[in-house]
Design a protein around this motif. Structure first.
Motif, short mmCIF file in Angstrom:
data_model
loop_
_atom_site.label_atom_id
_atom_site.label_comp_id
_atom_site.label_asym_id
_atom_site.label_seq_id
_atom_site.Cartn_x
_atom_site.Cartn_y
_atom_site.Cartn_z
N ASP A 375 0.85 -1.19 0.00
CA ASP A 375 0.00 0.00 0.00
C ASP A 375 0.88 1.24 0.00
OD1 ASP A 375 0.39 1.07 2.86
OD2 ASP A 375 -0.21 -1.03 3.22
N SER A 376 0.26 2.40 -0.28
CA SER A 376 1.01 3.66 -0.38
C SER A 376 0.72 4.60 0.76
CB SER A 376 0.64 4.35 -1.71
OG SER A 376 -0.75 4.64 -1.75
N VAL A 377 0.08 4.10 1.83
CA VAL A 377 -0.28 4.97 2.96
C VAL A 377 0.97 5.39 3.73
CG1 VAL A 377 -1.61 5.14 5.11
CG2 VAL A 377 -2.53 3.88 3.15
N LEU A 388 6.61 12.92 -1.17
CA LEU A 388 7.28 14.08 -0.60
C LEU A 388 6.29 15.23 -0.43
CD1 LEU A 388 9.91 15.42 0.36
CD2 LEU A 388 10.26 16.20 -1.97
N LEU A 389 5.38 15.39 -1.39
CA LEU A 389 4.40 16.46 -1.29
C LEU A 389 3.57 16.31 -0.02
CD1 LEU A 389 3.06 18.91 -2.60
CD2 LEU A 389 1.56 17.34 -3.84
N HIS A 390 3.16 15.09 0.29
CA HIS A 390 2.39 14.85 1.52
C HIS A 390 3.25 15.12 2.75
CE1 HIS A 390 0.02 12.83 4.60
NE2 HIS A 390 1.08 12.09 4.88
N THR A 393 3.75 19.02 3.20
CA THR A 393 2.59 19.89 3.39
C THR A 393 1.57 19.40 4.40
OG1 THR A 393 1.43 18.85 1.53
CG2 THR A 393 2.80 20.77 1.03
N GLN A 394 1.46 18.07 4.63
CA GLN A 394 0.32 17.55 5.39
C GLN A 394 0.67 16.62 6.54
OE1 GLN A 394 -2.09 15.70 2.39
NE2 GLN A 394 -2.80 17.64 1.52
N CYS A 395 1.74 15.89 6.44
CA CYS A 395 2.03 14.82 7.40
C CYS A 395 2.12 15.36 8.83
CB CYS A 395 3.33 14.11 7.03
SG CYS A 395 3.69 12.71 8.12
N THR A 409 6.74 28.44 4.34
CA THR A 409 6.78 28.04 2.92
C THR A 409 6.34 26.60 2.72
OG1 THR A 409 9.10 27.30 3.03
CG2 THR A 409 8.69 29.63 2.53
N ALA A 410 5.98 25.90 3.78
CA ALA A 410 5.67 24.48 3.65
C ALA A 410 4.46 24.23 2.77
CB ALA A 410 5.46 23.87 5.04
N ASN A 411 3.42 25.03 2.93
CA ASN A 411 2.17 24.79 2.19
C ASN A 411 2.29 25.12 0.71
OD1 ASN A 411 0.81 23.84 4.46
ND2 ASN A 411 0.18 25.91 5.08
#
Length: 439
Positions: A375-377, A388-390, A393-395, A409-411
């Motif tokens: 899985d990719s979770v 990397l985007l997750h 910005t979100q993790c 600048t994270a978002n």
């Protein structure tokens, strides 16, 4: 000569491509450039383009070719071929050897918006001429000499003229000043004139004005703050119409007078130079197109236009290119500054940056696509896909690291603005996988 983890230095691989392969691939492209519009020809050229990108980065075989080129700001070969074709056509236009056409390879200049203006103004080119003997003198005194005793530089006593050129936005101007009897000349030039051309024009205008006064047997001084313009006027070889006119006027003036051209430091409080600069700025501030002085288009301007066209087309290609959603979210597009920064990284750091930005690295999302993970979770927060985007910005699991390294600048992270150093620090403090992906 190179592999993923060994071989020539990264700079050397890029140099081999740009300095050796591109000139060979684009040789005589003025004749065959329409052929690059065919997909099969582009594909053949892109093979070498991809080989270069992989050689520089050591990236995985699944990394998109366009992403590799964009990260280093290296033009695709078919864009480079058309750019060189444009440059060659511009050179022919400048030399007066270009024939206008609306079809075939000779239509290349018709595809640019500036062609009509360039065609009307003509090119600043003339057949090469040699001037081994000159009846005027060019000197380059230093700043200290002007500050200590300018009268010593202007002896024997004679008329002293000052010239200067300027650009203001898209406008250009030239100014001439003479103290006695006071003469102030301000010219508005066509917007295609570069700074050097404004300096040459004002020397020509000054010499022409002096000729009209009918001086005979005098010591005449013409002062300019442009080293390059004075060196061109003093050069043995003349290839420019504007330089040729300057030489002709100065030669006529020097036949009956003692003429000396002097370099004067600009913006150093020399009254004549300051006043000439004001007149030049005044000319550049006018918007009266009917009274503009004609200036032929320089070869340098044409090259810059051709380069800008290629850069704009490359950026459009990046924006419109299919796929690469992850890369486009992390990277806004080709950047010369970023390309320079990346090429100075070591091989391991560069491979890590390219892998993370493109998403072709051993994070779960990519491993799932390759069939190497179930899985990719994200394993840190259990929410969202492990990219990397997750992570940036979100993790939730990396919130502290994200705030410490990326801050506000994270978002809206962009590799061009944030730089590779911050991304590498984030990867290190987040303990992201740093080794190669075996695929």
């Amino acid at each position: 000569m190179f592999g993923k983890t060994w071989g020539l230095k990264l700079r050397m691989v890029r140099w081999i491509y740009t300095a050796i392969l591109v000139p060979q691939l684009t040789y005589a492209s003025l004749v065959w450039w329409p052929g690059v519009e065919r997909a099969q020809n582009r594909k053949a050229l892109d093979r070498i383009y991809r080989l270069t990108g992989l050689g520089i980065t050591g990236a995985t075989r699944t990394t998109p070719t366009l992403a590799l080129g964009a990260l280093f700001n290296i033009l695709p070969p078919y864009i480079a071929a058309e750019e060189r074709a444009r440059s060659a056509a511009f050179r022919l236009l400048v030399s007066g050897s270009w024939r206008r056409a609306s079809y075939g390879h000779a239509s290349i200049l018709s595809r640019t918006e500036d062609f009509e203006e360039d065609n009307r103004l003509g090119g600043d080119w003339c057949p090469k001429e040699y001037h081994f003997q000159q009846n005027y003198e060019v000197r380059f005194p230093d700043r200290q000499s002007w500050a200590a005793d300018p009268n010593h530089l202007l002896a024997p006593v004679g008329p002293v003229w000052y010239t200067d050129g300027a650009r203001a936005g898209s406008n250009a101007g030239a100014g001439v000043w003479f103290g006695g009897p006071r003469t102030e000349l301000s010219y508005t030039l066509t917007g295609t004139a570069c700074v050097l051309q404004t300096e040459l024009f004002t020397i020509r205008a000054c010499a022409h004005s002096i000729l009209e006064r009918g001086y005979y047997g005098k010591h005449i001084y013409i002062c300019s703050d442009s080293h390059t313009a004075l060196r061109l006027v003093h050069s043995t070889v003349v290839k420019s119409v504007l330089v040729k006119d300057c030489v002709d006027f100065l030669t006529r003036l020097g036949s009956v007078n003692r003429v000396r051209l002097l370099w004067v430091p600009g913006h150093s409080g020399v009254q004549g130079n300051e006043r000439a600069h004001e007149l030049a700025r005044l000319g550049a501030s006018r918007h009266d197109l009917g009274n503009q002085c004609h200036i032929s288009v320089s070869e340098g301007l044409m090259r810059r236009r051709s380069k800008k066209w290629a850069t704009d087309r490359f950026k459009d290609l990046w924006v419109q290119g299919p796929g690469m959603r992850h890369t486009k979210a992390m990277f806004s597009g080709p950047s010369e500054k970023l390309g320079t920064e990346l090429i100075n990284l070591d091989r391991a750091q560069l491979r890590l940056v390219v892998g993370l930005v493109t998403g072709h690295w051993h994070l779960r999302k990519h491993l799932t696509r390759l069939g190497l993970a179930r899985d990719s979770v994200c394993g840190r927060c259990g929410e969202g896909e492990d990219t990397l985007l997750h992570l940036i910005t979100q993790c939730v699991g990396l919130a502290d690291v994200r705030n410490d390294v990326l801050g506000t600048t994270a978002n809206n992270f962009d590799l061009v603005g944030s730089g590779a150093a911050r991304l590498l620090r984030f990867a290190r403090e987040s303990r992201l996988p740093a080794g190669p992906l075996r695929s």
